[in-house]
Design a protein around this motif. Structure first.
Motif, mmCIF file in Angstrom:
data_model
loop_
_atom_site.group_PDB
_atom_site.id
_atom_site.type_symbol
_atom_site.label_atom_id
_atom_site.label_comp_id
_atom_site.label_asym_id
_atom_site.label_seq_id
_atom_site.Cartn_x
_atom_site.Cartn_y
_atom_site.Cartn_z
ATOM 1 N N GLY A 119 -8.916 -3.071 1.565
ATOM 2 C CA GLY A 119 -7.866 -3.066 2.588
ATOM 3 C C GLY A 119 -8.397 -2.816 3.989
ATOM 4 O O GLY A 119 -7.769 -3.201 4.974
ATOM 5 N N TRP A 173 0.837 -1.213 0.000
ATOM 6 C CA TRP A 173 0.000 0.000 0.000
ATOM 7 C C TRP A 173 0.865 1.254 0.000
ATOM 8 O O TRP A 173 0.473 2.278 -0.555
ATOM 9 C CB TRP A 173 -0.911 0.033 1.233
ATOM 10 N N MET A 187 -6.898 1.916 -8.625
ATOM 11 C CA MET A 187 -6.266 1.847 -7.295
ATOM 12 C C MET A 187 -7.307 2.088 -6.204
ATOM 13 O O MET A 187 -7.327 1.419 -5.168
ATOM 14 C CB MET A 187 -5.158 2.906 -7.187
ATOM 15 N N TRP A 188 -8.201 3.061 -6.444
ATOM 16 C CA TRP A 188 -9.234 3.409 -5.453
ATOM 17 C C TRP A 188 -10.178 2.226 -5.217
ATOM 18 O O TRP A 188 -10.511 1.898 -4.082
ATOM 19 C CB TRP A 188 -10.007 4.639 -5.954
ATOM 20 N N GLN A 204 1.419 2.186 -3.353
ATOM 21 C CA GLN A 204 0.200 2.766 -3.941
ATOM 22 C C GLN A 204 -0.001 4.208 -3.470
ATOM 23 O O GLN A 204 -0.298 5.100 -4.250
ATOM 24 C CB GLN A 204 -1.021 1.924 -3.540
ATOM 25 N N LEU A 244 -4.379 4.982 2.956
ATOM 26 C CA LEU A 244 -4.410 4.542 1.555
ATOM 27 C C LEU A 244 -5.665 5.066 0.862
ATOM 28 O O LEU A 244 -5.599 5.669 -0.217
ATOM 29 C CB LEU A 244 -4.387 3.007 1.505
ATOM 30 N N ASN A 245 -6.814 4.842 1.497
ATOM 31 C CA ASN A 245 -8.076 5.284 0.901
ATOM 32 C C ASN A 245 -8.131 6.805 0.784
ATOM 33 O O ASN A 245 -8.570 7.341 -0.236
ATOM 34 C CB ASN A 245 -9.265 4.758 1.718
ATOM 35 N N ALA A 268 -8.440 -0.355 -3.210
ATOM 36 C CA ALA A 268 -8.020 0.058 -1.864
ATOM 37 C C ALA A 268 -9.093 -0.192 -0.810
ATOM 38 O O ALA A 268 -8.793 -0.481 0.347
ATOM 39 C CB ALA A 268 -7.650 1.540 -1.879
ATOM 40 N N ALA A 287 -4.606 1.477 6.164
ATOM 41 C CA ALA A 287 -5.768 1.249 5.294
ATOM 42 C C ALA A 287 -6.543 2.558 5.121
ATOM 43 O O ALA A 287 -6.997 2.886 4.021
ATOM 44 C CB ALA A 287 -6.658 0.161 5.877
#
Ligand SMILES: Cc1cc2nc3c(=O)[nH]c(=O)nc-3n(C[C@H](O)[C@H](O)[C@H](O)COP(=O)(O)OP(=O)(O)OC[C@H]3O[C@@H](n4cnc5c(N)ncnc54)[C@H](O)[C@@H]3O)c2cc1C
Length: 391
Positions: A360, A251, A353-354, A254, A328-329, A357, A325
């Motif tokens: 996660g 992540w 990617m979204w 990312q 990341l979002n 994610a 997590a």
């Protein structure tokens, strides 16, 4: 380490990023390309960096892998190309730790060589996956064979796999943490049915599907037991702890990529008389994202360092799992916002990617469970009359 990281970066730039669009089509041509890239990565010694050489990998410990996986994780295809993708990575680790010599030869060796794929079959639709002590799939011994009956789902990659590791109740009368065992099952054993379940962000064919799997009187030799009877939960913890850190390492790649895209777009795009980069809201997103990503990175490196020292790092792993997590979002969401409509198209990797994610915050334990683990541990120390300090 920097030299090795540079080799992974160079490989990604030369072979993976230019092929991202083709790989994302997930058709026969993409499957052939995956095989080609895997062969090339293997030939260059950039292979299975999560496993030590004695298990067939090129790994040099968790801390080094954390640095490499940030590079590898920048595209969702990276881990597959370097043969360190879930669930194979975690399955390889537990086969290496708990497998017999025969199991290693039969299952671990082809997995590490990249000749087969695997799945991990724990979660069931009928009972909470967040609390796996209530799982219902059973395995009983009959004439030197385990007979398995049950219903699983989210067995990732099962459609494309040669074998799976199944969590099943073998000791129904034992304590709730000692009821289960792990058993290795060939994917083509009679009595198994595998059905892909479409999941947000995972468009997939074999390698990225999440499958519903039924086991009806599936028979495998008694020697397919992994570890000891009743050790299923313990082995799952050994697998999921490092596995969660693997996810967070990926992540980070990312997050970092989304962040870079956001900064570049903010400088290029003009609105209301100047670049987006001059709007304070956008500046706040950039500053908050930079702080959050670096916090995730340092938490991850600390956990990896502890694991390398033989510590289970349970609090650190849970802490970074739920925190990263969320970050990341949030970072991907901000990057999409800065791109406006473009962020929702497939002209940038952000939309894909979204969509990926979001999972996660659920897989390998939902946020709420990891918060519970962290707060329980901290409160225990206070209840015992002390205070909690990170060591
Ligand atoms: C992309 C993806 C891949 C996966 N791969 C695999 C795999 O390979 N193998 C496998 O076996 N499983 C896999 N899973 C399953 C995953 O591990 C479970 O979905 C997860 O553990 C949650 O279980 P559940 O879905 O049954 O949710 P439930 O247990 O029903 O929980 C639902 C919600 O309840 C809330 N909740 C639960 N406990 C608490 C609590 N103590 N306090 C507050 N709220 C709580 C949380 O918000 C949680 O999201 C995967 C899942 C996803 C999304």
């Amino acid at each position: 380490m920097e030299e090795l990281k540079g080799r992974y970066r160079a490989f990604m730039e030369a072979h993976v990023y230019p092929n991202e669009a083709a790989l994302s089509r997930e058709d026969d041509a993409a499957a052939a390309l995956v095989s080609e890239l895997r062969a090339q990565a293997k030939a260059e010694g950039l292979w299975a960096p999560h496993l030590p050489p004695e298990a067939g990998g090129t790994g040099q410990g968790f801390l080094v892998y954390a640095h490499l996986n940030e590079e590898i994780g920048r595209t969702v295809w990276g881990q597959l190309v370097f043969n360190c993708q879930a669930p194979d990575a975690g399955n390889g680790e537990i086969l290496h730790m708990f497998g017999t010599a025969e199991q290693k030869e039969r299952f671990l060796a082809p997995l590490v060589a990249g000749d087969t794929r695997s799945f991990f079959s724990m979660t069931e639709p009928e009972v909470s996956g967040a609390d796996p002590t209530g799982l219902r799939t059973t395995a009983r011994l009959d004439g030197g064979e385990w007979v398995i009956d049950g219903h699983k789902w989210f067995s990732s990659g099962a459609e494309d796999a040669g074998f799976g590791i199944v969590m099943a109740v073998t000791e129904p009368d034992a304590d709730r943490h000692r009821r289960m065992s792990q058993i290795i099952v060939p994917a083509d054993a009679p009595g198994i049915t595998i059905e892909p379940v479409p999941v947000m962000g995972h468009r997939g064919r074999g390698w990225s599907t999440h499958c519903e799997v039924t086991y009806s009187g599936v028979r495998v030799p008694a020697e397919n037991l992994l570890g000891e009877r009743g050790d299923g939960f313990l082995i799952a913890q050994k697998r999921l702890g490092p596995g969660r850190i693997h996810h967070v390492m990926r992540w980070l790649g990312q997050m970092q990529r989304a962040f870079e895209l956001m900064c570049r777009r903010a400088l290029e795009r003009e609105a209301f008389g100047g670049p987006l980069a001059e709007k304070q809201t956008v500046q706040n997103w950039i500053a908050d994202s930079a702080a959050d990503i670096q916090a995730c990175r340092l938490l991850t490196l600390e956990a990896a360092h502890k694991i390398d020292r033989g510590d289970e790092a349970r609090v650190e792993i849970s802490l970074v799992k739920f925190f990263a997590a969320r970050v990341l979002n949030e970072v991907i969401d901000r990057a999409i916002q800065v791109h406006g409509g473009l962020g929702l198209t497939d002209r940038t990797p952000l939309a894909a990617m979204w969509a990926m994610a979001r999972g996660g915050r659920i897989y390998d334990g939902p946020d709420e469970v990891h918060r519970m683990v962290v707060s329980r541990r901290i409160l225990k120390d206070f209840a015992d009359g002390g205070t909690y300090r990170f060591s």
